[in-house]
Motif scaffolding. Structure first.
Motif, PDB file in Angstrom:
ATOM      1  N   ASP A 161     -36.336  10.367   2.456  1.00  0.00           N
ATOM      2  CA  ASP A 161     -36.647   9.055   2.394  1.00  0.00           C
ATOM      3  C   ASP A 161     -35.465   8.161   1.724  1.00  0.00           C
ATOM      4  O   ASP A 161     -35.575   6.860   1.734  1.00  0.00           O
ATOM      5  N   ASP A 162     -34.953   8.768   0.794  1.00  0.00           N
ATOM      6  CA  ASP A 162     -34.077   8.019  -0.377  1.00  0.00           C
ATOM      7  C   ASP A 162     -32.926   7.444   0.689  1.00  0.00           C
ATOM      8  O   ASP A 162     -32.263   6.569   0.101  1.00  0.00           O
ATOM      9  N   PHE A 163     -32.539   7.962   1.920  1.00  0.00           N
ATOM     10  CA  PHE A 163     -31.478   7.672   2.597  1.00  0.00           C
ATOM     11  C   PHE A 163     -31.590   7.511   4.026  1.00  0.00           C
ATOM     12  O   PHE A 163     -32.523   7.957   4.659  1.00  0.00           O
ATOM     13  N   ASP A 164     -30.850   6.426   4.585  1.00  0.00           N
ATOM     14  CA  ASP A 164     -31.144   6.379   6.068  1.00  0.00           C
ATOM     15  C   ASP A 164     -30.375   7.535   6.909  1.00  0.00           C
ATOM     16  O   ASP A 164     -29.758   8.330   6.141  1.00  0.00           O
ATOM     17  N   HIS A 165     -30.308   7.341   8.126  1.00  0.00           N
ATOM     18  CA  HIS A 165     -29.586   8.516   8.817  1.00  0.00           C
ATOM     19  C   HIS A 165     -28.462   8.432   8.947  1.00  0.00           C
ATOM     20  O   HIS A 165     -27.559   9.518   9.135  1.00  0.00           O
ATOM     21  N   HIS A 166     -27.691   7.515   8.297  1.00  0.00           N
ATOM     22  CA  HIS A 166     -26.311   7.665   7.986  1.00  0.00           C
ATOM     23  C   HIS A 166     -25.925   8.213   6.450  1.00  0.00           C
ATOM     24  O   HIS A 166     -24.842   8.253   6.096  1.00  0.00           O
ATOM     25  N   GLY A 167     -26.933   8.469   5.872  1.00  0.00           N
ATOM     26  CA  GLY A 167     -26.673   9.070   4.514  1.00  0.00           C
ATOM     27  C   GLY A 167     -26.567   7.791   3.451  1.00  0.00           C
ATOM     28  O   GLY A 167     -25.963   8.079   2.446  1.00  0.00           O
ATOM     29  N   ARG A 168     -26.910   6.725   3.716  1.00  0.00           N
ATOM     30  CA  ARG A 168     -26.876   5.529   2.902  1.00  0.00           C
ATOM     31  C   ARG A 168     -28.077   5.430   2.331  1.00  0.00           C
ATOM     32  O   ARG A 168     -29.107   5.557   2.609  1.00  0.00           O
ATOM     33  N   TRP A 169     -27.998   4.768   0.926  1.00  0.00           N
ATOM     34  CA  TRP A 169     -29.019   4.658   0.356  1.00  0.00           C
ATOM     35  C   TRP A 169     -30.012   3.670   0.791  1.00  0.00           C
ATOM     36  O   TRP A 169     -29.401   2.408   1.351  1.00  0.00           O
ATOM     37  N   ARG A 170     -31.572   3.670   1.060  1.00  0.00           N
ATOM     38  CA  ARG A 170     -32.380   2.793   1.590  1.00  0.00           C
ATOM     39  C   ARG A 170     -32.527   1.835   0.511  1.00  0.00           C
ATOM     40  O   ARG A 170     -32.673   0.545   0.957  1.00  0.00           O
ATOM     41  N   LYS A 171     -32.831   2.183  -0.678  1.00  0.00           N
ATOM     42  CA  LYS A 171     -33.082   1.181  -1.896  1.00  0.00           C
ATOM     43  C   LYS A 171     -32.274   1.694  -2.892  1.00  0.00           C
ATOM     44  O   LYS A 171     -32.477   2.718  -3.465  1.00  0.00           O
ATOM     45  N   MET A 172     -31.363   0.865  -3.258  1.00  0.00           N
ATOM     46  CA  MET A 172     -30.407   1.398  -4.184  1.00  0.00           C
ATOM     47  C   MET A 172     -30.980   1.485  -5.592  1.00  0.00           C
ATOM     48  O   MET A 172     -32.050   0.761  -5.898  1.00  0.00           O
ATOM     49  N   PRO A 173     -30.628   2.415  -6.541  1.00  0.00           N
ATOM     50  CA  PRO A 173     -31.272   2.644  -7.788  1.00  0.00           C
ATOM     51  C   PRO A 173     -30.978   1.272  -8.465  1.00  0.00           C
ATOM     52  O   PRO A 173     -29.831   0.616  -8.539  1.00  0.00           O
ATOM     53  N   ALA A 174     -32.093   0.840  -8.931  1.00  0.00           N
ATOM     54  CA  ALA A 174     -32.056  -0.540  -9.760  1.00  0.00           C
ATOM     55  C   ALA A 174     -31.145  -0.357 -11.245  1.00  0.00           C
ATOM     56  O   ALA A 174     -30.979   0.622 -11.706  1.00  0.00           O
ATOM     57  N   SER A 175     -30.570  -1.310 -11.585  1.00  0.00           N
ATOM     58  CA  SER A 175     -29.774  -1.315 -12.820  1.00  0.00           C
ATOM     59  C   SER A 175     -30.968  -0.942 -14.050  1.00  0.00           C
ATOM     60  O   SER A 175     -31.938  -2.184 -13.867  1.00  0.00           O
ATOM     61  N   TRP A 176     -31.072  -0.309 -14.811  1.00  0.00           N
ATOM     62  CA  TRP A 176     -32.099  -0.108 -15.912  1.00  0.00           C
ATOM     63  C   TRP A 176     -31.950  -1.239 -16.896  1.00  0.00           C
ATOM     64  O   TRP A 176     -30.648  -1.401 -17.633  1.00  0.00           O
ATOM     65  N   ARG A 177     -33.016  -1.848 -17.209  1.00  0.00           N
ATOM     66  CA  ARG A 177     -32.757  -3.142 -18.034  1.00  0.00           C
ATOM     67  C   ARG A 177     -33.068  -2.378 -19.578  1.00  0.00           C
ATOM     68  O   ARG A 177     -33.157  -1.454 -19.833  1.00  0.00           O
ATOM     69  N   GLY A 178     -32.322  -3.091 -20.351  1.00  0.00           N
ATOM     70  CA  GLY A 178     -32.202  -2.550 -21.734  1.00  0.00           C
ATOM     71  C   GLY A 178     -31.258  -1.443 -22.042  1.00  0.00           C
ATOM     72  O   GLY A 178     -30.522  -0.943 -20.816  1.00  0.00           O
ATOM     73  N   GLU A 179     -31.133  -1.048 -23.125  1.00  0.00           N
ATOM     74  CA  GLU A 179     -30.072   0.289 -23.277  1.00  0.00           C
ATOM     75  C   GLU A 179     -31.104   1.395 -23.272  1.00  0.00           C
ATOM     76  O   GLU A 179     -31.906   1.737 -23.937  1.00  0.00           O
ATOM     77  N   PRO A 180     -31.077   2.243 -21.936  1.00  0.00           N
ATOM     78  CA  PRO A 180     -31.730   3.281 -22.199  1.00  0.00           C
ATOM     79  C   PRO A 180     -31.889   4.259 -22.897  1.00  0.00           C
ATOM     80  O   PRO A 180     -33.054   4.749 -23.567  1.00  0.00           O
ATOM     81  N   SER A 181     -30.795   4.603 -23.665  1.00  0.00           N
ATOM     82  CA  SER A 181     -30.873   5.499 -24.931  1.00  0.00           C
ATOM     83  C   SER A 181     -31.626   4.949 -26.074  1.00  0.00           C
ATOM     84  O   SER A 181     -32.262   5.830 -26.962  1.00  0.00           O
ATOM     85  N   ARG A 182     -32.088   3.581 -26.221  1.00  0.00           N
ATOM     86  CA  ARG A 182     -33.208   3.205 -27.029  1.00  0.00           C
ATOM     87  C   ARG A 182     -34.039   3.431 -26.851  1.00  0.00           C
ATOM     88  O   ARG A 182     -35.101   3.579 -27.808  1.00  0.00           O
ATOM     89  N   ALA A 183     -34.514   3.760 -25.429  1.00  0.00           N
ATOM     90  CA  ALA A 183     -35.798   4.233 -25.179  1.00  0.00           C
ATOM     91  C   ALA A 183     -36.431   5.341 -25.628  1.00  0.00           C
ATOM     92  O   ALA A 183     -37.538   5.773 -25.961  1.00  0.00           O
ATOM     93  N   LEU A 184     -35.413   6.243 -26.032  1.00  0.00           N
ATOM     94  CA  LEU A 184     -35.755   7.461 -26.662  1.00  0.00           C
ATOM     95  C   LEU A 184     -36.313   7.386 -27.958  1.00  0.00           C
ATOM     96  O   LEU A 184     -36.940   8.327 -28.349  1.00  0.00           O
TER      97      LEU A 184
END
Lengths: 198, 95
Positions: A85-108
């Motif tokens: 479900d993440d990809f269409d039948h061509h192997g392309r992303w159906r919904k591209m991963p979003a850019s994560w807001r903030g600094e992910p390492s800060r989340a830790l």
């Protein structure tokens, strides 16, 4: 060596693992008890092929699997879609991963983040979670996990990949802000193009 | 010839395969062709670059979780006592 010693030696470790999967202190204590009772029955079968801890965690995993089978707990929203479900039948992303807001390492450093994170982990289907936790939490090598779970390497990698995709999606939805869509004019690759819904 | 054909296939693989490869790189050592294919793919593919970065973040988070687990609550005292009692009463118990 008496059973008391066993409980003191491995009880905390088993309990923490169970708590991570089941999220209920009562349930976790229950499966730990079941694990020790089962272990005592099978003491002779143990024969020191693996470390005592590995053997006990193995029994615990089965007890947790039994629990999920009995409870027939359906994975929550967002963790049910098959990998295709993440990809269409061509192997392309159906919904591209979003850019994560903030600094992910800060989340830790944030307590709330860890609540969300363990919530997402607990929602992984059991069959994926056991492979993923062995690999990423305990750092066991692929070959050993493969043998312990009795699955092929390809199957193991597929489970790990699926676990990562689901966790990633769950964090995006619940922590890193899923609502955000790619900004107008944001560069997308030729593979992702056309699959970004706005 | 076979090798060239394989390299061509790996380099032209769609995002689905690149995402799979990105994940497998965390579990096995990718060969040189796979490594180069993934590296060049993420240069121009925003989606796969994000995916790769984000699952690497998961990997780091899991490492930290392993440390945090050491500080997680231990088996509660009542539960510990109850389990010991059950084990003492269990027929298979060893003395």
């Amino acid at each position: 060596m008496g059973p008391e010693h066993w409980v003191d030696l491995h009880g905390d470790c088993l309990y923490r693992y169970a708590l991570l999967r089941l999220r209920s202190p009562e349930l976790a204590a229950d499966v730990v008890q079941e694990t020790f009772v089962e272990a005592i029955k099978g003491k002779r079968a143990f024969a020191g092929r693996s470390s005592e801890r590995t053997w006990l965690v193995g029994i615990l995993r089965h007890k947790i699997a039994d629990h999920f089978r009995r409870a027939k707990r359906a994975p929550l929203n967002g963790l049910t879609s098959p990998p295709e479900d993440d990809f269409d039948h061509h192997g392309r992303w159906r919904k591209m991963p979003a850019s994560w807001r903030g600094e992910p390492s800060r989340a830790l450093e944030s307590r709330e983040f860890w609540d969300v994170f363990s919530g997402c982990l607990a929602r992984l289907p059991h069959i994926l979670a056991e492979a993923f936790l062995l690999r990423e939490l305990e750092g066991v090598g692929s070959e050993e996990i493969r043998q312990r779970l009795g699955i092929t390497a390809v199957n193991l990698w597929a489970r790990l990949h699926r676990s990562r995709s689901l966790l990633r999606g769950c964090l995006e939805e619940n922590w890193f802000g899923a609502a955000r869509r790619p900004a107008v004019g944001e560069q997308t690759s030729r593979y992702a193009k056309g699959s970004v819904r706005s | 010839m076979n090798r060239i054909f394989r390299a061509w296939r790996v380099f032209n693989a769609p995002c689905r395969e690149m995402a799979r490869l990105a994940s497998e790189s965390l579990d096995r050592k990718p060969d040189r062709v796979e490594q180069m294919a993934l590296r060049s793919h993420v240069i121009y593919c925003t989606a796969c670059r994000r995916y790769t970065r984000q699952i690497t973040f998961l990997h780091i988070a899991m490492e930290q979780l392993a440390d945090r687990m050491e500080m997680a609550p231990p088996l509660p005292e009542e539960a510990r006592a109850a389990i010991k009692q059950v084990l003492r009463d269990s027929p298979g118990s060893f003395s």
